[in-house]
Design an enzyme around this catalytic site. Structure first.
Site, PDB file in Angstrom:
ATOM      1  CG  ASP A  15     -46.512   0.379 -43.505  1.00 21.31           C
ATOM      2  OD1 ASP A  15     -47.676   0.671 -42.857  1.00 21.31           O
ATOM      3  OD2 ASP A  15     -45.987   1.569 -43.809  1.00 21.31           O
ATOM      4  CD  GLU A  59     -51.446  -0.598 -44.137  1.00 20.79           C
ATOM      5  OE1 GLU A  59     -52.149   0.010 -43.753  1.00 20.79           O
ATOM      6  OE2 GLU A  59     -50.161  -0.329 -44.264  1.00 20.79           O
TER       7      GLU A  59
END
Length: 535
Positions: free
Chosen positions: A201, A269
């Protein structure tokens, strides 16, 4: 068949855990619910599932605010449920990727509670604490992506702490080696439980400017952005993507590669602009993450020339040996069928599953799911509460399994955590499973073709320059096998040249066309074809 790593050949299917299937009957999806649908995923033909966070959390940001990285939140089940899910997935040949959330914890995490307890706490430096500026203002002008300042005043200890998202999500200080080691231990914990990789993330955010300098204002505030207007007022030079972030993920890659069987994957990401910086996440010698997510096609104007331009640019910037990744929808972005329309959603699926690279398929996109309007009183996403219009609830609604009340997601007498789409629209698994022309049938056939043809799975990419206006076409080739993909994004039929005659493997309309003769093919408006070219 080629011996390429599984993640190069494979297709990852994102499961938003809250919305996939509710086995406990509380209106929220859970791990046991996912396990109960593994046969469907095996039938569909995906190679891996990516699970959004299921860890213990106060759920201020639906699991991305983690209070315990090493346990399952009771809302989703138990560690035993997770272990059973892993085992059941592996029995079916499906790998499991879990979300790794390194940038921040919950403000209820024991680390932060200790850090906040005193300026002299042993874990004070585990988070980003700063004094007031000399004029009494906040430490700098950084803003939260979720709206408002990125600094929260702590009255008890007389300093600000940094939160690039909600104030309940304080940022970890990755410049402290103890933080890095603790977070690497989190990865080891899940590797030991058998996970097949990590989706990382906001990987670019973990290293900020050590001097905490102000971000300069953005000169062009009219440029299209995915985020709210407050965020777009600044050039984010200092609050994210500091150059030493690449060292972090090189070390993480070494950890993952060296721990156990050595075939795990890391997918990061990261921002897709500028391309040169995005490509650096692969590492100077291929020693960075295995793939940064390819968000390049998200929210793009659906135009053949622009699609080709972006894809060619990505192919051109890739380091030697690097493998691309492609995404068209996810839990933070509008669903592709809402962005481009239901007809072009079929073209989008063909694009996603035939480009060179590893696709990430968002749950429900195989049905043509669209964003669901959420009444204000049912809105859940805190981003919507902070910045109107930024809510992500519409793309997170429950998976429709059949046409019954609550679509088989949860019991009919239970209110699902978010509203479902309208019943009777044919956008559910049961309605499409036996329809040979459905979106689900098309997706499954494209996945089958990827498994059966190395050219589609690992072959090269070469655009067809002679494609007519409004048409995007390319060739995938591997050891003499050549497959052409032709997408007509225009509102008129086109005649597209091909290097040779061939047999049609599939069309977006699933119309059973068999041959393309004389090296030309007529393609209807919003139609796509996959053609196995003659030798």
């Amino acid at each position: 068949m080629t011996d390429a790593p599984w993640w190069r050949r494979g297709v990852v299917y994102e499961v938003y855990v809250r919305s996939f299937h509710d086995a406990s009957g509380d209106g929220v999806g859970d791990l046991t619910g996912i396990a109960g649908k593994l046969d469907y995923l095996a039938w569909l033909g995906v190679d891996a599932i990516w699970l959004t966070p299921f860890y213990r959390s106060p759920m201020k940001d639906f699991g991305y605010d983690i209070a315990d990285y090493r346990d399952v939140d009771p809302l989703f089940g138990t560690l035993d449920d997770f272990d059973r899910l892993i085992a059941a997935a592996h029995e079916r040949g499906i790998r499991v990727i879990v979300d790794y959330v390194p940038n921040h914890t919950s403000d209820r995490h024991p680390w932060f509670l200790e850090s906040r307890s005193s300026p002299t706490s042993a874990r004070r430096d585990w988070y980003c604490w700063r004094d007031r500026a000399p004029d009494g203002a906040r430490p700098n002008n950084w803003v939260s992506l979720f709206g408002g300042p990125a600094w929260e005043w702590d009255e008890g200890t007389g300093q600000y702490y940094l939160h690039m998202f909600l104030r309940e999500q304080p940022d970890l200080n990755w410049r402290n080696p103890d933080v890095k080691e603790a977070m690497f231990d989190v990865a080891r914990f899940w590797l030991d439980r058998g996970v097949d990789g990590f989706r990382i993330d906001v990987a670019g955010m973990v290293m900020k400017d050590p001097q905490y300098r102000d971000n300069p204002p953005r000169a062009d505030t009219t440029r299209r952005s995915w985020f709210g207007s407050e965020w777009t007022q600044f050039e984010h030079l200092h609050d994210t993507m500091h150059p030493d972030v690449f060292d972090v993920w090189r070390d993480f890659r070494a950890l993952v590669d060296g721990h156990g069987r050595g075939d795990r994957v890391t997918i990061a990401e990261v921002a897709n602009r500028p391309l040169e910086r995005w490509a650096r996440f692969y590492g100077a010698d291929g020693d960075g993450v295995h793939m940064p997510f390819g968000f390049h096609l998200l929210r793009l104007d659906w135009d053949a020339a622009q699609l080709r331009s972006v894809i060619d640019a990505v192919e051109g910037i890739l380091p030697r040996g690097a493998w691309p990744n492609w995404v068209l929808s996810n839990h933070d972005q509008p669903r592709i069928a809402s962005w481009v329309g239901p007809e072009r959603a079929r073209l989008a699926m063909m694009l996603l599953l035939t480009l060179r690279g590893s696709p990430t398929l968002y749950y429900g996109d195989e049905l043509g799911m669209t964003d669901v309007p959420i009444p204000r009183e049912r809105a859940q996403d805190p981003w919507e509460g902070n910045v109107a219009g930024q809510g992500r609830d519409p793309e997170r609604t429950p998976m429709p399994w059949d046409s019954s009340p609550n679509a088989g997601f949860c019991p009919p007498d239970v209110e699902p955590w978010l509203p479902l789409g309208p019943a009777g629209a044919g956008i559910d698994v049961a309605s499409q499973r036996d329809d040979p022309c459905s979106m689900l049938a098309l997706t499954r056939e494209l996945l089958r073709l990827r498994r059966e043809h190395d050219a589609l799975a690992v072959g090269s990419y070469m655009p067809i320059d002679e494609a007519p206006d409004g048409c995007f076409a390319w060739i995938r080739e591997w050891h003499g096998e050549r497959i052409a993909v032709v997408l007509n994004l225009s509102a008129a039929s086109v005649v597209a040249p091909l290097p040779s005659a061939g047999g049609v493997l599939v069309s977006t309309g699933m119309d059973g066309r068999e041959r393309v003769e004389r090296g030309v093919v007529t393609v209807a408006p919003s139609e796509g074809l996959v053609v196995l070219l003659d030798s």
